[in-house]
Design a protein around this motif. Structure first.
Motif, PDB file in Angstrom:
ATOM      1  N   GLN A 458      47.026  29.519  40.286  1.00 58.51           N
ATOM      2  CA  GLN A 458      47.937  30.642  40.055  1.00 58.51           C
ATOM      3  C   GLN A 458      48.361  30.695  38.583  1.00 58.51           C
ATOM      4  O   GLN A 458      48.422  31.767  37.977  1.00 58.51           O
ATOM      5  N   ALA A 459      48.627  29.524  38.012  1.00 56.46           N
ATOM      6  CA  ALA A 459      48.991  29.455  36.592  1.00 56.46           C
ATOM      7  C   ALA A 459      47.835  29.874  35.704  1.00 56.46           C
ATOM      8  O   ALA A 459      48.026  30.547  34.681  1.00 56.46           O
ATOM      9  N   GLN A 460      46.613  29.495  36.103  1.00 55.72           N
ATOM     10  CA  GLN A 460      45.435  29.857  35.326  1.00 55.72           C
ATOM     11  C   GLN A 460      45.251  31.373  35.263  1.00 55.72           C
ATOM     12  O   GLN A 460      45.001  31.937  34.200  1.00 55.72           O
ATOM     13  N   LEU A 461      45.381  32.044  36.405  1.00 51.84           N
ATOM     14  CA  LEU A 461      45.163  33.489  36.450  1.00 51.84           C
ATOM     15  C   LEU A 461      46.305  34.260  35.793  1.00 51.84           C
ATOM     16  O   LEU A 461      46.089  35.318  35.197  1.00 51.84           O
ATOM     17  N   SER A 462      47.528  33.747  35.887  1.00 55.06           N
ATOM     18  CA  SER A 462      48.670  34.463  35.322  1.00 55.06           C
ATOM     19  C   SER A 462      48.860  34.211  33.833  1.00 55.06           C
ATOM     20  O   SER A 462      49.651  34.895  33.185  1.00 55.06           O
ATOM     21  N   SER A 463      48.124  33.231  33.270  1.00 51.22           N
ATOM     22  CA  SER A 463      48.293  32.896  31.846  1.00 51.22           C
ATOM     23  C   SER A 463      47.693  33.952  30.927  1.00 51.22           C
ATOM     24  O   SER A 463      48.056  34.041  29.755  1.00 51.22           O
ATOM     25  N   GLY A 464      46.750  34.736  31.447  1.00 54.44           N
ATOM     26  CA  GLY A 464      46.098  35.753  30.625  1.00 54.44           C
ATOM     27  C   GLY A 464      44.902  35.242  29.846  1.00 54.44           C
ATOM     28  O   GLY A 464      44.192  36.026  29.216  1.00 54.44           O
ATOM     29  N   THR A 465      44.663  33.905  29.843  1.00 53.70           N
ATOM     30  CA  THR A 465      43.504  33.359  29.143  1.00 53.70           C
ATOM     31  C   THR A 465      42.233  33.647  29.931  1.00 53.70           C
ATOM     32  O   THR A 465      42.274  33.874  31.146  1.00 53.70           O
ATOM     33  N   MET A 466      41.115  33.618  29.244  1.00 57.59           N
ATOM     34  CA  MET A 466      39.847  33.896  29.897  1.00 57.59           C
ATOM     35  C   MET A 466      39.504  32.784  30.896  1.00 57.59           C
ATOM     36  O   MET A 466      39.510  31.608  30.539  1.00 57.59           O
ATOM     37  N   PRO A 467      39.221  33.119  32.158  1.00 59.34           N
ATOM     38  CA  PRO A 467      38.978  32.082  33.169  1.00 59.34           C
ATOM     39  C   PRO A 467      37.610  31.430  33.017  1.00 59.34           C
ATOM     40  O   PRO A 467      36.688  32.019  32.456  1.00 59.34           O
ATOM     41  N   GLN A 468      37.485  30.207  33.533  1.00 60.48           N
ATOM     42  CA  GLN A 468      36.198  29.533  33.600  1.00 60.48           C
ATOM     43  C   GLN A 468      35.763  29.592  35.063  1.00 60.48           C
ATOM     44  O   GLN A 468      36.097  28.728  35.874  1.00 60.48           O
ATOM     45  N   VAL A 469      35.014  30.633  35.406  1.00 61.64           N
ATOM     46  CA  VAL A 469      34.731  30.969  36.798  1.00 61.64           C
ATOM     47  C   VAL A 469      33.923  29.874  37.493  1.00 61.64           C
ATOM     48  O   VAL A 469      34.103  29.620  38.686  1.00 61.64           O
ATOM     49  N   SER A 470      33.026  29.212  36.754  1.00 57.70           N
ATOM     50  CA  SER A 470      32.151  28.213  37.379  1.00 57.70           C
ATOM     51  C   SER A 470      32.940  27.050  37.973  1.00 57.70           C
ATOM     52  O   SER A 470      32.438  26.346  38.847  1.00 57.70           O
ATOM     53  N   ASP A 471      34.179  26.825  37.529  1.00 57.77           N
ATOM     54  CA  ASP A 471      35.001  25.721  38.035  1.00 57.77           C
ATOM     55  C   ASP A 471      35.905  26.130  39.191  1.00 57.77           C
ATOM     56  O   ASP A 471      36.587  25.282  39.777  1.00 57.77           O
TER      57      ASP A 471
END
Length: 565
Positions: A458-471
């Motif tokens: 949830q923190a990863q998606l709400s941070s606005g940074t580009m996600p690392q989808v493979s993980d």
């Protein structure tokens, strides 16, 4: 049948071996610039993620290089008409590689963007000067097959770069992507010094259009900043929009006025009287959008929409490079063999439309065979048009304007790519935000199902940074892949109308036959013609005034005495 006479003052034609030796340093210089550019393409999502950047940062990492490349290209072209072109080429290599190496020490997106901007200054020199130097060595008719060789080298670098970058990123970290080009650059400098021998450029008083440089930079920068931040930081219709767009238009108008008055204009507007140049510029803008847009957003598609690693991403873009490679080599050879170019440019324009449109239909689960076909079509379209648009402009422009004309086409191609990437990036960011809101309930359900890992994601998606989808866990990954696939395909739709305009421009370019004379030979021929005309006019004047004897008068004068008449 008339036998052609050698041009006075021109050097004997170079053999194939001599040409290859002279071009070896240029080819290696272009290779190192392409390698340094493409080696990071497959790892940019990882780089931006590690540095804490968002989609806007990702876009600016790319557009910063394209912007400075576009702005510096006509400057290098102008300098090429004034100074030692070999020395300028070596200087461009040094600037490019040192900035690339420095980018490897970046600690933030802003630092990376700054070094990438300096990198673009060198890239502009390499792009413009390589075309000018080729024109000094080869005639337009012969240049086709050697441009195919350049295209092949570019394709190898474009294929090998992402693969090498992916391997380096997965094995030792992304910073090594910026160091790998250093030994190749040193070799390129040595090769250029040893193999490239040019006639000295006649020195004349130099006047650099500094005001034009500033106005052009302001106009393009304001436009790109507006496209990048409008819709997120402020509304599209707002006071900041009015100020930025109005400022860009004002700077553009002032730039045109300055160029009309300048002794040494950055972009001589007189070139636009040449129909071939004007239409080639229009066509080059669409080529730039297709070329740079595809290289940027296809790597994002592979990693964010299909969950690929950087290495896998490099492998998955090979079909596009295969199309570019095949088209560059084969079409270059055909143009040199038969001297016809227009049919191939028209075919390239059609393929640009087909590739751009079909890529706008892809989803995260589209059969990869179809995606490969779409990439191949776009690559072939770029390969048929990119170098050959410069070729036909060089064929019709004046020998003394070869530098600024060549760099002019390259400039507008880079400018088109810069604006295209910014627009496509803004469209992608806006679409992703819209789809995230639409699928919020699905995202919340997927995150909730992750148990103890839920707060982290949830923190990863709400941070606005580009996600690392493979993980990502599978439940969350499928939703995010679908969102990014729709956003990226939506962004490709913006390239389609530009590709249509490009085809229309190509159709109306005059079908001028390619000359077999090099730029140096054309210059000597022009000087010889001018000298012949001057002598003929002088003889007519002297004859009309009686200042010199004419046929029959000499004998008569001899019969008279020196004091008669």
């Amino acid at each position: 049948m008339t036998t052609p006479h050698p041009v006075a003052g021109a050097k004997p034609a170079m053999s194939h071996r001599q040409v290859l030796e002279a071009l070896s340093g240029l080819i290696l210089g272009m290779f190192v610039s392409m390698l340094a550019s493409t080696v990071v393409s497959s790892s940019l999502p990882v780089i931006v993620h590690d540095l804490g950047g968002d989609q806007a940062a990702f876009t600016w990492v790319v557009t910063a290089t394209l912007l400075t490349t576009a702005i510096s290209t006509p400057i290098w072209g102008k300098l090429a008409d004034l100074f030692n072109r070999k020395l300028l080429y070596q200087l461009a290599i040094v600037i490019f590689v040192l900035a690339t190496a420095a980018a490897g020490f970046s600690q933030s997106p802003e630092m990376l963007i700054t070094f990438r901007a300096v990198q673009g200054l060198g890239a502009g020199g390499l792009a413009a000067l390589s075309q000018v130097l080729m024109a000094d060595i080869l005639s337009p008719r012969e240049r086709g097959k050697y441009m195919g060789l350049f295209g092949a080298v570019m394709a190898v670098a474009t294929v090998g770069g992402p693969l090498l970058g992916g391997v380096l990123t997965d094995a030792w970290g992304w910073r090594w992507n910026f160091y790998v080009a250093l030994p190749v650059a040193i070799l390129a400098l040595i090769m250029v010094q040893k193999t490239l021998h040019l006639a000295a450029v006649v020195r004349r008083k130099v006047s650099i259009d500094y005001l034009g440089i500033v106005l052009l930079s302001v106009a393009v920068s304001l436009l790109l900043i507006w496209v990048t931040v409008a819709g997120t930081s402020f509304d599209w219709w707002s006071v900041p929009t009015l100020l930025m767009v109005g400022g860009a238009l004002l700077a553009a108008v002032l730039f045109v006025i300055v160029e009309l008055r300048s002794k040494e204009p950055l972009v001589p507007l007189s070139l636009f009287r040449n129909r071939t140049f004007t239409l080639a510029v229009v066509a080059s803008i669409a080529t730039g959008i297709a070329m740079f847009g595809a290289s940027v957003f296809l790597s994002q598609y592979m990693q964010l929409a299909r969950g690929a690693t950087p290495t896998q991403s490099g492998l998955m873009t090979i079909p596009m490079i295969a199309g570019l490679l095949a088209a560059s080599i084969v079409i270059g050879w055909l143009i040199s063999r038969f001297g016809r170019w227009k049919v191939y440019l028209i075919a390239g324009g059609v393929l640009l439309i087909a590739g751009s449109y079909t890529l706008s239909t892809i989803h995260y689960d589209t059969n990869f065979v179809l995606v490969s076909l779409y990439m191949f079509l776009l690559g072939a379209g770029v390969g048929m048009t990119m170098q050959n648009l410069v070729l036909i402009v060089q064929n019709t422009c004046k020998p003394g304007e070869i530098g600024v004309a060549s760099s002019g086409v390259t400039f507008f191609r880079s400018l088109g790519g810069t604006i295209g990437v910014a627009v496509m990036g803004a469209a992608l960011a806006a679409k992703v935000i819209e789809l995230m809101k639409q699928q919020m309930s699905d995202l919340v359900a997927a995150i909730t199902s992750l148990g103890d890992q839920a707060p982290y994601w949830q923190a990863q998606l709400s941070s606005g940074t580009m996600p690392q989808v493979s993980d990502m866990p599978h439940a969350l990954r499928v939703i995010v892949e679908d969102i990014y696939a729709q956003g990226i395909s939506h962004s490709f739709l913006f390239a389609v109308p530009f590709a249509v305009i490009s085809l229309i421009a190509i159709v109306f370019i005059p079908n001028t036959p390619l000359t077999r004379m090099t730029n140096t030979e054309r210059q000597h021929a022009g000087e010889a013609d001018l000298a012949t005309v001057s002598v003929a006019e002088g003889m007519e004047v002297l004859t009309a005034t009686g200042s010199i004897p004419v046929a029959g008068a000499t004998a008569e004068a001899g019969r008279r005495g020196p004091d008669e008449g």
